[in-house]
Design a protein around this motif. Structure first.
Motif, short mmCIF file in Angstrom:
data_model
loop_
_atom_site.label_atom_id
_atom_site.label_comp_id
_atom_site.label_asym_id
_atom_site.label_seq_id
_atom_site.Cartn_x
_atom_site.Cartn_y
_atom_site.Cartn_z
N GLN A 1 0.79 11.57 4.33
CA GLN A 1 0.41 12.02 4.74
C GLN A 1 1.09 13.22 5.11
OE1 GLN A 1 2.80 10.71 8.13
NE2 GLN A 1 1.73 9.87 9.72
N TYR B 1 0.72 -1.44 -0.44
CA TYR B 1 0.48 0.07 -0.24
C TYR B 1 0.75 1.23 -0.15
CZ TYR B 1 -3.16 -3.91 2.13
OH TYR B 1 -3.98 -4.08 2.07
N LYS C 1 -7.66 -2.67 2.53
CA LYS C 1 -7.35 -0.70 2.66
C LYS C 1 -8.24 -0.48 3.96
CE LYS C 1 -9.73 1.96 0.03
NZ LYS C 1 -10.34 2.50 -1.65
N LEU C 2 -7.11 0.39 4.13
CA LEU C 2 -8.09 1.26 5.32
C LEU C 2 -8.20 2.66 5.39
CD1 LEU C 2 -4.94 -0.66 8.34
CD2 LEU C 2 -7.48 -1.21 8.15
N LEU D 1 4.31 7.62 2.96
CA LEU D 1 4.62 5.76 3.57
C LEU D 1 3.85 4.37 3.33
CD1 LEU D 1 2.47 7.08 7.01
CD2 LEU D 1 4.74 6.48 6.52
N TYR E 1 -3.63 7.44 15.07
CA TYR E 1 -5.35 7.33 14.31
C TYR E 1 -5.76 6.37 14.18
CZ TYR E 1 -1.08 9.83 11.38
OH TYR E 1 -0.64 11.02 10.89
N TYR F 1 -2.86 0.27 -4.20
CA TYR F 1 -3.14 -0.73 -3.19
C TYR F 1 -2.40 -2.06 -4.31
CZ TYR F 1 -4.63 -5.91 -1.97
OH TYR F 1 -4.37 -6.68 -1.73
N LEU G 1 -3.84 10.13 6.58
CA LEU G 1 -2.78 8.95 6.21
C LEU G 1 -4.53 8.61 4.77
CD1 LEU G 1 -1.33 6.16 8.37
CD2 LEU G 1 -0.41 7.71 6.47
N PHE H 1 -8.18 5.64 6.96
CA PHE H 1 -7.73 6.57 8.17
C PHE H 1 -8.67 7.61 8.75
CE2 PHE H 1 -4.03 4.05 9.16
CZ PHE H 1 -3.33 2.94 8.49
N GLY H 2 -8.41 7.85 9.97
CA GLY H 2 -9.00 9.15 10.66
C GLY H 2 -7.65 10.65 10.51
N TYR I 1 0.55 5.45 1.31
CA TYR I 1 -0.09 6.23 1.36
C TYR I 1 0.41 7.05 1.45
CZ TYR I 1 -2.98 2.42 3.98
OH TYR I 1 -3.86 1.65 4.13
N SER J 1 -7.50 4.19 -6.69
CA SER J 1 -8.55 5.13 -6.72
C SER J 1 -8.12 6.45 -5.57
CB SER J 1 -10.19 4.18 -6.07
OG SER J 1 -9.68 3.96 -4.61
N TYR K 1 -9.57 -5.35 -0.44
CA TYR K 1 -7.99 -6.03 -0.36
C TYR K 1 -7.40 -5.57 0.70
CZ TYR K 1 -10.02 -5.74 -5.29
OH TYR K 1 -10.89 -6.48 -6.87
N PHE L 1 -5.18 7.37 1.22
CA PHE L 1 -4.78 5.75 0.53
C PHE L 1 -4.93 6.70 -0.81
CE2 PHE L 1 -4.89 1.67 -0.83
CZ PHE L 1 -5.73 1.80 -1.74
#
Lengths: 117, 111
Positions: free
Chosen positions: A37, A33, B98-99, A91, B86, A48, A43, B101-102, A35, A58, B96, A45
Motif C-alpha cells: 500500500q 496474500y 486474487k483481487l 499488508l 477501495y 499469493y 493496493l 484494487f483501485g 499486498y 506476478s 486464485y 498485489f
C-alpha cells in the motif's frame, strides 16, 4: 479468535539493508496474500500462496523481493538491498480457498510500515 | 488485464448528505466486484460484494455491466463513514482469489 497478525508493525532501515516481514494468518486459512500500500498507488498485489506453494508471484516488483511460507501457516516477505522506493505499508491477508478459485473474504493484518532511509 | 479506477482520491460531504464513491473497471469477462473499507487506525475489511446484493451500514452498490461501474452509495452520510474506501475486482477463473484494487478514495464526512 485471533486475526491476521504481522510483525514488526514499523521498520526503519537504511538503504541497501535486507528486511524480513512476517505474517501469521488466521488458523485454517490456506490462502495467503501479500499486498503493498503506497501513497497514491492504492493496493498493489505482490504474491499469493496456496498452502506452501506460490502459484502467482506476478506482482513481485523485482528479484530483490521474495517470499516463503512454511507449514501452511507463517509467511515471510524478504526484501534484499532495500531502496527508498520500497517504502510503503506491506499488508498480508488470508482467506479460505475454494478449488474453483472464487474469492472468499480476505482478512487483512494491520500491516508493516517500512521506511527506507 | 483487468483494471479498477477510482477517479476521486478525496471526497468530502456533510453529515446527512448523499454520498457516491465512484468505481469503474475494465474487464471483458464477468467479474465479481467488492468494496473494502479502512477506518482510521483499523484494518482493511470487506464492506460488501456485489453478488450478495445487500446493504451494509446503509451502503449499497450495484454492478452496471453496461457502464462497467460499481459505484458505492449511501443516501445519508454519517461522520463514522469517514474512511478510505477501495473498490476491488475478481476476474474469475483460476485467478486464485486474487483481487485487483483501485487506488482508493478517502471519504470525509463533516459534522
Amino acid at each position: 479468535g485471533a486475526g491476521v497478525s504481522q510483525s514488526p508493525s514499523n521498520k526503519v532501515t537504511e538503504k541497501g539493508k535486507d528486511v524480513e516481514l512476517r505474517c501469521d494468518p488466521i488458523s485454517g486459512h490456506t490462502a495467503l496474500y501479500w499486498y503493498r500500500q503506497s501513497l497514491g498507488q492504492g493496493l498493489e498485489f505482490l504474491i499469493y500462496f496456496q498452502g506452501n506453494s506460490a502459484p502467482d508471484k506476478s506482482g513481485l516488483p523485482s528479484d530483490r523481493f521474495s517470499a516463503e511460507r512454511t507449514g501452511g501457516s507463517v509467511s515471510t516477505l524478504t526484501i534484499q538491498r532495500t531502496q527508498q522506493e520500497d517504502s510503503a505499508v506491506y499488508l498480508c491477508a488470508s482467506s479460505l480457498a475454494s478449488p474453483s478459485g472464487r474469492p472468499y473474504e480476505q482478512y487483512f493484518g494491520p500491516g508493516t510500515r517500512l521506511t527506507v532511509t | 488485464a483487468q483494471r479498477v479506477t477510482q477517479p476521486e482520491k478525496l471526497l468530502s460531504v456533510f453529515k446527512g448528505a448523499p454520498v457516491e464513491l465512484k468505481c469503474n473497471y475494465s474487464y471483458s469477462g464477468s467479474p465479481e466486484l467488492f468494496w473494502y473499507v479502512q477506518y482510521s487506525r483499523q484494518r482493511l475489511q470487506l464492506l460488501l460484494r456485489h453478488i450478495s446484493r445487500e446493504s451494509i451500514k446503509g451502503f449499497t452498490a450495484d454492478l452496471n455491466k453496461g457502464e462497467t461501474s460499481f459505484h458505492l452509495k449511501k443516501p445519508f452520510a454519517q461522520e463514522e463513514d469517514s474512511a478510505m474506501y477501495y473498490c476491488a475486482l475478481f476476474p474469475g477463473g483460476t485467478s486464485y482469489g486474487k483481487l485487483t484494487f483501485g487506488q482508493g478514495t478517502i471519504l470525509t464526512v463533516h459534522p
